[in-house]
Motif scaffolding. Structure first.
Motif, PDB file in Angstrom:
ATOM      1  N   GLU A 139      22.958  11.119  -7.239  1.00  0.00           N
ATOM      2  CA  GLU A 139      22.485  11.713  -6.203  1.00  0.00           C
ATOM      3  C   GLU A 139      20.910  12.012  -6.042  1.00  0.00           C
ATOM      4  OE1 GLU A 139      23.898  16.122  -3.885  1.00  0.00           O
ATOM      5  OE2 GLU A 139      24.769  15.449  -5.961  1.00  0.00           O
ATOM      6  N   HIS A 140      20.450  11.927  -7.309  1.00  0.00           N
ATOM      7  CA  HIS A 140      18.947  12.408  -7.243  1.00  0.00           C
ATOM      8  C   HIS A 140      18.243  11.226  -6.837  1.00  0.00           C
ATOM      9  CE1 HIS A 140      20.056  10.226 -11.229  1.00  0.00           C
ATOM     10  NE2 HIS A 140      18.513  10.123 -11.395  1.00  0.00           N
ATOM     11  N   VAL A 163      14.568  -1.491  -2.235  1.00  0.00           N
ATOM     12  CA  VAL A 163      13.966  -2.149  -3.675  1.00  0.00           C
ATOM     13  C   VAL A 163      14.523  -3.662  -3.959  1.00  0.00           C
ATOM     14  CG1 VAL A 163      14.209  -1.825  -5.968  1.00  0.00           C
ATOM     15  CG2 VAL A 163      14.444   0.166  -4.614  1.00  0.00           C
ATOM     16  N   CYS A 164      13.522  -4.500  -3.602  1.00  0.00           N
ATOM     17  CA  CYS A 164      13.792  -6.127  -3.630  1.00  0.00           C
ATOM     18  C   CYS A 164      12.979  -6.576  -4.645  1.00  0.00           C
ATOM     19  CB  CYS A 164      13.591  -6.463  -2.134  1.00  0.00           C
ATOM     20  SG  CYS A 164      13.973  -8.053  -1.920  1.00  0.00           S
ATOM     21  N   ASP A 190       8.249   8.110  -3.505  1.00  0.00           N
ATOM     22  CA  ASP A 190       8.857   9.320  -4.210  1.00  0.00           C
ATOM     23  C   ASP A 190       9.337   9.312  -5.460  1.00  0.00           C
ATOM     24  OD1 ASP A 190      10.935   8.007  -3.112  1.00  0.00           O
ATOM     25  OD2 ASP A 190      12.258   9.733  -3.228  1.00  0.00           O
ATOM     26  N   LEU A 191       9.468   8.152  -6.232  1.00  0.00           N
ATOM     27  CA  LEU A 191       9.980   7.831  -7.502  1.00  0.00           C
ATOM     28  C   LEU A 191       9.134   7.388  -8.264  1.00  0.00           C
ATOM     29  CD1 LEU A 191      13.571   6.338  -6.602  1.00  0.00           C
ATOM     30  CD2 LEU A 191      13.109   8.731  -7.127  1.00  0.00           C
ATOM     31  N   THR A 192       9.368   7.681  -9.694  1.00  0.00           N
ATOM     32  CA  THR A 192       8.334   6.957 -10.921  1.00  0.00           C
ATOM     33  C   THR A 192       8.558   5.447 -11.004  1.00  0.00           C
ATOM     34  OG1 THR A 192       9.884   7.099 -12.659  1.00  0.00           O
ATOM     35  CG2 THR A 192       8.317   9.194 -12.090  1.00  0.00           C
ATOM     36  N   LEU A 194      16.188   1.632 -10.764  1.00  0.00           N
ATOM     37  CA  LEU A 194      17.059   1.496  -9.578  1.00  0.00           C
ATOM     38  C   LEU A 194      17.528  -0.207  -9.364  1.00  0.00           C
ATOM     39  CD1 LEU A 194      15.426   3.140  -6.515  1.00  0.00           C
ATOM     40  CD2 LEU A 194      17.909   3.503  -7.767  1.00  0.00           C
ATOM     41  N   TYR A 195      16.456  -1.171  -9.739  1.00  0.00           N
ATOM     42  CA  TYR A 195      16.883  -2.442  -9.613  1.00  0.00           C
ATOM     43  C   TYR A 195      17.912  -3.120 -10.453  1.00  0.00           C
ATOM     44  CZ  TYR A 195      16.687  -7.476  -9.288  1.00  0.00           C
ATOM     45  OH  TYR A 195      17.058  -8.794  -8.989  1.00  0.00           O
TER      46      TYR A 195
END
Length: 383
Positions: A120-121, A213-214, A276-278, A285-286
């Motif tokens: 969720e975060h 995110v590619c 917004d993410l580090t 994520l990838y």
């Protein structure tokens, strides 16, 4: 309560099927396309297809034989008067897509309300990929290459809830990139492999508010606008705002964030619009993209989704949608009963439980002896 009259009820199968049962009142009606009445209504068609995937049948004929000879399948799954081979395959190849899509969409929405949200975060995450389906030469629509036929399923996989979200079907040559716009909604983050790299699409997605995110090719041209500081000791070695591609040829109009990092001595380059993410979050994520590969492998192996029972594009889509619905039902069942994700262990337990319940209800040491008729005759003689 009549001890000589047992009504066939398999509680576990009905529990598995109940989320669909709650949707049936709003499903578009299934109508015959000719003068002949339907030999199998939509509920019976759906139950037969779920039973096909759940019990790992190897062919449509295998399923039909069980619908004719197995007590549970004949009573709970098949139409009351049975189903002939011609009627069954006619239904699969020509009817039910609209209704199955409706059920899949509603069930997917219901599942997201029931299943926990794992990331969720990080936002609403959707992994996007395609999967080949081996076809036979008679499937003329499934173009791939000379001497080979393949179809391709284009799938969106909801990573937060670990369930499929959207599905499209093309021939094997079908390009995967155009389906990103159909699968991804504004606000969601699509996670994709480098095959989906397209600089025009990167611009379009940002305009439409669709995040991505590619992974991109290592030799892609980069025009640096701004570099971001790196964390000491991190796997990330590059973090910058750049324009991708060659100027005046294929360069992006909108800047993207480019992350470079190492995993087991292998170099990865990932483009994103998530600021917004580090950088470490983007690398994580990838990595989650692999979950869709795990799903494809599990789905094919344990639910026999790609064992074809249809040759038409319509029929194959019917089969795939039924396989996705089966997986959604299993996801809800495993969560409600075990607070776990779908696993083959729990699916095997489910199969065994259904078989045991069917066997216990049908068991009689006197075979097909009619106890009710015997009791009636006995009481009459006694009187």
């Amino acid at each position: 309560m009549d001890p000589f009259c047992k009504q066939q009820k398999i509680p576990t199968f009905h529990e598995l099927f109940s989320p669909v049962q709650n949707i049936f009142h709003s499903v578009p009606p299934l109508e015959s396309k000719g003068n002949r009445p339907l030999q199998m209504n939509f509920e019976q068609q759906l139950k037969a297809l779920i039973y096909y995937h759940l019990e790992e049948h190897s062919s449509g004929r295998d399923l039909l034989q069980e619908l004719q000879e197995d007590d549970f399948a004949r009573t709970e799954i098949a139409p009351p008067d049975g189903i002939k081979k011609s009627s069954f395959f006619e239904a699969i190849n020509h009817r039910g897509i609209e209704q199955l899509l409706f059920i899949f969409t509603k069930l997917q929405a219901d599942a997201t309300k029931v299943l926990p949200q794992e990331y969720e975060h990080l936002g609403e995450l959707v992994s996007i990929d395609g999967s080949f389906i081996d076809a036979v030469l008679s499937m003329h629509w499934a173009d791939y290459r000379k001497g080979a036929k393949k179809a391709k399923a284009h799938l969106g996989f909801n990573l937060n809830h670990s369930i499929p979200s959207k599905i499209y079907l093309t021939d094997g040559k079908g390009d995967e990139r155009p389906f990103v716009n159909k699968i991804l909604s504004p606000g969601q983050t699509g996670i994709m492999d480098r095959y989906y790299q397209c600089h025009k699409d990167f611009d379009l997605w940002q305009t439409e508010g669709k995040h991505f995110v590619c992974r991109i090719k290592e030799n892609t041209n980069k025009s640096v606008i701004k570099t971001n500081p790196l964390k000491p000791g991190s796997i990330v070695f590059y973090d910058a705002l750049v324009l991708l591609g060659t100027p005046q040829v294929n360069q992006t109009e909108k800047p993207v964030r480019l992350i470079g990092y190492w995993i087991d001595a292998k170099e990865y380059w990932v483009a994103t619009d998530r600021h917004d993410l580090t950088a470490e979050d983007i690398a994580s994520l990838y990595k989650l993209r692999w979950n869709i590969e795990i799903f494809f492998g599990w789905w094919k192996r344990h639910l026999k989704v790609y064992h074809l029972i249809a040759r038409s594009q319509h029929g194959l889509m019917v089969q795939i949608l039924a396989g996705l619905i089966t997986y959604l039902l299993l996801a809800i069942y495993c969560h409600n009963n075990f607070k776990e994700k779908v696993s083959i262990k729990r699916v095997r337990e489910l199969r065994i439980k259904i078989n045991n319940e069917a066997r216990n209800l049908n068991f009689s040491p006197f075979g097909n002896y009619n106890f009710k008729e015997h009791a009636k005759n006995y009481n009459h003689a006694k009187t």
